[in-house]
Design an enzyme around this catalytic site. Structure first.
Site, short mmCIF file in Angstrom:
data_model
loop_
_atom_site.label_atom_id
_atom_site.label_comp_id
_atom_site.label_asym_id
_atom_site.label_seq_id
_atom_site.Cartn_x
_atom_site.Cartn_y
_atom_site.Cartn_z
N GLN A 1 3.74 -2.53 9.60
CA GLN A 1 3.45 -1.26 8.93
C GLN A 1 4.41 -0.16 9.44
O GLN A 1 4.52 0.05 10.64
CB GLN A 1 1.99 -0.85 9.17
N ASP B 1 7.29 -7.99 2.96
CA ASP B 1 7.69 -6.66 2.50
C ASP B 1 9.11 -6.68 1.94
O ASP B 1 9.57 -5.70 1.36
CB ASP B 1 7.63 -5.66 3.69
N LYS C 1 -4.81 -3.06 2.46
CA LYS C 1 -4.09 -4.33 2.27
C LYS C 1 -4.99 -5.51 2.68
O LYS C 1 -5.03 -6.53 2.01
CB LYS C 1 -2.79 -4.32 3.08
#
Ligand code: NAP
Length: 291
Positions: free
Chosen positions: A97, A120, A53
């Site tokens: 994460q 997200d 990422k």
């Protein structure tokens, strides 16, 4: 029929090139998008994902900040780290994460993220907005699937879409996105009865199970001419495989995503897309996005 491959890697590259220009223009107008990642513990797969990422963000000119925290951190300490990022005016997007170590609640911690920085799209606030068709910070994997379907001009209106997955990360948001585009959507899971009977009526079949070899989408589960999107990532003898028995299914489908090179690269690209959207919104700029 031999399916056309839906090339996620190529589409991701194309979208990244456009985003690179967009970021350049944003910087010229004084806005420098920045993505912060938070990695708790030392799960090897998570480390690889976070690194990829960061690399992708750097490719398009998005600044990054990585917070690596020890696996035995308390919820309170993690909350504090997330609050600091919420307050940091230079940080536009925060990615926590997952998975987190077992003693930490992923739901509670995700909800600590300011919804405006939730790249997200997993906070309760953004999940709720998605239900109302009002969110622009949409979870990256479903957003990537929709972008692939759009790029390959898959007819969604009136089509029967079947999703094998009901997670908050994949199946549930994708259900809302497909419904919003007037598809008729069926969501299946491990307790669904007569799965093959349901999937073999799908015009669009999305699978995200990740339980090989116990679960494989075989050709008899697929309708002739269907569009097959394979989200899953299974590690089998060091090889990355999806859920789909690729060769026989691609002889029946009209379009199919490969694994790797299908949904995976699109997921990362959509994270960049969300970071740019968040940066624009936080700076009072117009957000115009497809997908
Ligand atoms: P998950 O939460 O474990 O979801 C798996 C889903 O599969 C669940 O809904 C589960 O049903 C269902 N399932 C399990 N066994 C089944 C069976 N025999 N028949 C039908 N359904 C079954 O995992 P996830 O986080 O959503 O991820 C799913 C897969 O997608 C994984 O392989 C993951 O690595 C991959 N993934 C890929 C990307 C990408 O960028 N390509 C992104 C995210 C996830 P229940 O709900 O009943 O348990």
């Amino acid at each position: 029929m031999t399916a056309t491959i839906m090339d996620g890697s190529a589409l991701a590259r194309e979208l990244e090139a456009a985003m690179k220009e967009e970021v350049k223009a944003l910087k010229n107008s004084g806005v420098s998008p920045k993505l912060a990642t938070v990695l708790v513990g030392d799960d090897q797969a998570s480390k690889v994902y976070v690194r990829s990422k960061h690399k992708a963000a750097e490719r398009v000119g998005i600044a990054t900040l990585n917070n690596t925290l020890p696996g035995d951190i308390s919820e309170g300490e993690l909350e504090k780290a997330l609050s600091e990022l919420n307050r940091d005016p230079e940080v536009n997007g925060i990615l926590l994460q997952l998975p987190l170590p077992g003693h930490i609640s992923p739901r509670r911690m995700t909800d600590m993220i300011d919804p405006r920085k939730d790249v997200d799209g997993l906070t309760t606030a953004n999940a709720g907005r998605l239900v109302y068709g009002e969110s622009d910070l949409i979870p990256c994997t479903p957003r990537g699937v929709m972008e692939l379907l759009r790029r390959y001009e898959v007819r969604l209106r009136g089509a029967h879409a079947v999703i094998i997955n009901r997670s908050s990360l994949v199946g549930k948001p994708l259900y809302h996105l497909l419904l919003e585009e007037d598809a008729t959507v069926t969501v299946c899971h491990s307790r669904s009865e007569g799965l093959a009977g349901i999937t073999s009526r799908a015009d669009i079949l999305v699978t995200a199970v990740g339980r090989r070899p116990a679960f494989v989408v075989t050709a008899d589960m697929v309708k002739e001419g269907a569009v097959v999107v394979d989200v899953a990532m299974n590690r089998v003898e060091g090889k990355l495989l999806g859920d789909v028995d690729f060769v026989p299914v691609s002889e029946k489908a009209s379009l199919i995503t490969p694994v790797p090179g299908g949904v995976g690269p699109m997921t990362v690209t959509m994270l960049l897309r969300n970071t740019i959207i968040a940066a624009r919104r936080q700076n009072g700029l117009i957000v115009e996005v497809a997908g």
